[in-house]
Design a protein around this motif. Sequence first.
Motif, mmCIF file in Angstrom:
data_model
loop_
_atom_site.group_PDB
_atom_site.id
_atom_site.type_symbol
_atom_site.label_atom_id
_atom_site.label_comp_id
_atom_site.label_asym_id
_atom_site.label_seq_id
_atom_site.Cartn_x
_atom_site.Cartn_y
_atom_site.Cartn_z
ATOM 1 N N ARG A 144 25.600 10.486 79.196
ATOM 2 C CA ARG A 144 26.895 10.969 79.858
ATOM 3 C C ARG A 144 27.894 11.186 78.916
ATOM 4 O O ARG A 144 27.893 10.972 77.775
ATOM 5 N N ILE A 145 28.955 12.173 79.304
ATOM 6 C CA ILE A 145 30.017 12.439 78.647
ATOM 7 C C ILE A 145 31.498 12.001 79.167
ATOM 8 O O ILE A 145 31.405 12.278 80.328
ATOM 9 N N VAL A 146 32.143 11.438 78.391
ATOM 10 C CA VAL A 146 33.436 10.844 78.579
ATOM 11 C C VAL A 146 34.464 11.916 78.223
ATOM 12 O O VAL A 146 34.739 11.841 76.793
ATOM 13 N N TRP A 147 35.491 12.576 78.876
ATOM 14 C CA TRP A 147 36.425 13.433 78.443
ATOM 15 C C TRP A 147 37.766 12.495 78.625
ATOM 16 O O TRP A 147 38.258 12.271 79.805
ATOM 17 N N ILE A 148 38.274 12.241 77.424
ATOM 18 C CA ILE A 148 39.707 11.503 77.643
ATOM 19 C C ILE A 148 40.824 12.108 77.303
ATOM 20 O O ILE A 148 41.049 12.612 76.038
ATOM 21 N N GLY A 149 41.904 12.232 78.114
ATOM 22 C CA GLY A 149 43.097 12.751 77.805
ATOM 23 C C GLY A 149 43.244 14.388 78.471
ATOM 24 O O GLY A 149 42.324 14.977 78.445
ATOM 25 N N ASN A 150 44.384 14.462 79.408
ATOM 26 C CA ASN A 150 44.334 15.580 80.114
ATOM 27 C C ASN A 150 44.329 16.936 79.347
ATOM 28 O O ASN A 150 43.870 17.992 79.873
ATOM 29 N N ARG A 151 44.537 16.821 78.165
ATOM 30 C CA ARG A 151 44.458 17.983 77.241
ATOM 31 C C ARG A 151 42.983 18.768 77.031
ATOM 32 O O ARG A 151 42.967 19.996 76.614
ATOM 33 N N VAL A 152 42.001 17.784 77.020
ATOM 34 C CA VAL A 152 40.693 17.919 76.678
ATOM 35 C C VAL A 152 39.861 18.243 78.071
ATOM 36 O O VAL A 152 38.656 18.300 77.955
ATOM 37 N N ALA A 190 26.821 9.215 75.952
ATOM 38 C CA ALA A 190 26.335 10.084 74.831
ATOM 39 C C ALA A 190 27.479 10.421 73.780
ATOM 40 O O ALA A 190 27.362 10.214 72.491
ATOM 41 N N VAL A 191 28.370 11.144 74.596
ATOM 42 C CA VAL A 191 29.550 11.764 73.811
ATOM 43 C C VAL A 191 30.696 11.303 74.369
ATOM 44 O O VAL A 191 30.978 11.185 75.729
ATOM 45 N N VAL A 192 31.842 11.331 73.596
ATOM 46 C CA VAL A 192 33.189 10.999 74.001
ATOM 47 C C VAL A 192 34.131 12.168 73.427
ATOM 48 O O VAL A 192 34.108 12.431 72.097
ATOM 49 N N VAL A 193 34.676 13.077 74.154
ATOM 50 C CA VAL A 193 35.658 14.064 73.660
ATOM 51 C C VAL A 193 36.811 13.642 74.230
ATOM 52 O O VAL A 193 37.161 13.404 75.287
ATOM 53 N N ALA A 194 37.851 13.591 73.192
ATOM 54 C CA ALA A 194 39.258 13.062 73.370
ATOM 55 C C ALA A 194 40.216 13.896 72.699
ATOM 56 O O ALA A 194 39.719 14.291 71.589
ATOM 57 N N ASP A 195 41.579 13.665 73.069
ATOM 58 C CA ASP A 195 42.686 13.878 72.482
ATOM 59 C C ASP A 195 42.874 13.037 71.503
ATOM 60 O O ASP A 195 43.402 11.863 71.848
ATOM 61 N N GLY A 196 42.885 13.379 70.306
ATOM 62 C CA GLY A 196 42.735 12.279 69.275
ATOM 63 C C GLY A 196 44.471 12.470 68.613
ATOM 64 O O GLY A 196 44.455 11.874 67.487
ATOM 65 N N ILE A 199 39.009 5.452 74.463
ATOM 66 C CA ILE A 199 38.016 5.883 73.453
ATOM 67 C C ILE A 199 37.353 4.779 72.993
ATOM 68 O O ILE A 199 36.062 4.864 72.878
ATOM 69 N N ASP A 200 37.790 3.632 72.866
ATOM 70 C CA ASP A 200 37.194 2.565 72.062
ATOM 71 C C ASP A 200 36.044 1.927 72.770
ATOM 72 O O ASP A 200 34.939 1.673 72.685
ATOM 73 N N LEU A 201 36.606 2.016 74.251
ATOM 74 C CA LEU A 201 35.893 1.377 75.459
ATOM 75 C C LEU A 201 34.517 2.136 75.636
ATOM 76 O O LEU A 201 33.525 1.818 75.682
ATOM 77 N N ALA A 202 34.849 3.738 75.800
ATOM 78 C CA ALA A 202 33.699 4.605 75.971
ATOM 79 C C ALA A 202 32.737 4.610 74.818
ATOM 80 O O ALA A 202 31.644 4.634 74.995
#
Length: 256
Positions: free
Chosen positions: A95-103, A142-148, A132-135
């Motif tokens: 599973r992929i989690v995308w965090i932050g509207n920008r991404v 599997a992957v976290v893609v986030a606005d860092g 991000i920490d929780l995901a």
Amino acid sequence: MRSSNAITTRHPALDGLAGAIDRLESRAVPSAPVTYLGLGWPGADAGAGGGLKWGAVHEWLSGDEHSTQRHWTPPLGVLIHIASRALAAGVSGGRIVWIGNRVHPNAQAMSAVSAHSLFVSADRASERLWAIDLACRSAGVAVVVADGSELGMSESRRLQLAASAGQTLCLLARPWREHKEISAAWTRWRVQPSMTPAVHPSWSVELLRCKGTQQTEEGARRWTVQRDHETSDVSVVSELGGRLVAQTRPALRAFA
């Protein structure tokens, strides 16, 4: 920026994330352990010691020194390519989690991974850090893609520990103006739109730093990559006879 230790509230939109993560974990299927995910770009994979290390944070910087907090664009074409390869590898729950509207990519760009994705709307740095920490700690991700953006060294260490605990691939998009900030990320990359004429979207990708590898001369860790419109696959290109030609690449290598 406020310290993460001072966080006492979060946006209501994040309240359901823990439940969604629990559901992902309940459906997660254990997979054979792997150490690296190949980008499919042999030179870059070799430069990074085998690819992108699982259980680690990898930063992708874009834009320039003049980019403001409001006006910078994450390298989504490259990030979607990596997420697709992670799904093909079939590890860590898929599973992929995308965090932050920008991404959050548009539907067309997301066609290859949308069915396996969870989107989290979070604008404030404190909210993104929590999500991000929780995901990253979830066995169903599997992957976290986030606005860092706006995350400092202490937050970076926290996310590196979370990614290691969950054996998750954490991809953080950051604006180039933050490249001098100290970070605990395993690798750091710079992605810029390529100025070379091409039919397909192309970028210059540079490996700025990788733990455990020696720094090479300038330009030795820079590649031009190009995305195929139909497959969304991003491959290295070489210039032959004045035109760009995509080099043949194996489908996927998850290094043991």
